[in-house]
Write a protein that holds these residues in place. Structure first.
Motif, PDB file in Angstrom:
ATOM      1  N   SER A   1      -1.011 -21.246   3.696  1.00  0.00           N
ATOM      2  CA  SER A   1      -0.872 -20.530   4.929  1.00  0.00           C
ATOM      3  C   SER A   1      -1.691 -19.362   5.192  1.00  0.00           C
TER       4      SER A   1
ATOM      5  N   LYS B   1      -3.505 -18.247   8.633  1.00  0.00           N
ATOM      6  CA  LYS B   1      -3.014 -16.951   9.468  1.00  0.00           C
ATOM      7  C   LYS B   1      -4.408 -15.819   9.387  1.00  0.00           C
ATOM      8  N   ASP B   2      -5.206 -16.030   8.310  1.00  0.00           N
ATOM      9  CA  ASP B   2      -6.141 -14.980   8.325  1.00  0.00           C
ATOM     10  C   ASP B   2      -7.603 -15.222   8.555  1.00  0.00           C
TER      11      ASP B   2
END
Length: 141
Positions: A86, A90-91
């Motif tokens: 994840s 997300k980043d």
């Protein structure tokens, strides 16, 4: 042999023999709801969901090229990913939505996915009959 030991042995045999039948029945029912493959016509699709049920970090990095190409062509891209990758989406890799796949806690994601009106699902995994939760998740979209 005692009666209890014999009953346990018979129960184990029954479980082994009926397990395959139960799995085949589950997959048959899920495949009724699983959408068929269709021809890709770019103008018919806006929202794309990339389904990465059991992928790892390397698969996420390779998928970033596909995501970039889709976003460059004005598609909204959403991903369904396992928790272990994840952070990547997300980043680092830019997507329009990230859905963390946990088989125990998918009700919230199910409702959100239905509201997105996904036009196209890209499933990068091979179709195998051992992934019951994968088919179940795809039937929600």
């Amino acid at each position: 042999m005692s009666i209890i030991a014999e009953l346990r042995r018979l129960n184990r045999q029954r479980n082994i023999k009926t397990k395959a039948l139960k799995i085949k029945l589950k997959f048959f029912l899920l495949k009724l709801f699983y959408r068929n493959k269709t021809q890709l016509i770019k103008t018919d699709y806006k929202n794309v969901c990339i389904f990465m049920h059991s992928q790892a970090i390397g698969d996420g990095i390779v998928t970033s090229g596909i995501i970039a190409a889709l976003r460059d062509n004005h598609f909204k891209v959403y991903v369904i990913i396992p928790p272990r990758i994840s952070f990547l989406f997300k980043d680092i890799i830019k997507v329009d939505g990230v859905f963390i796949y946990r088989k125990d806690d998918f009700e919230k994601n199910k409702i959100e996915l239905k509201n997105l009106h996904i036009d196209l699902v890209i499933d990068l995994s091979d179709f195998d009959t051992s992934v019951y939760y994968r088919l179940k998740t795809l039937s929600y979209i």
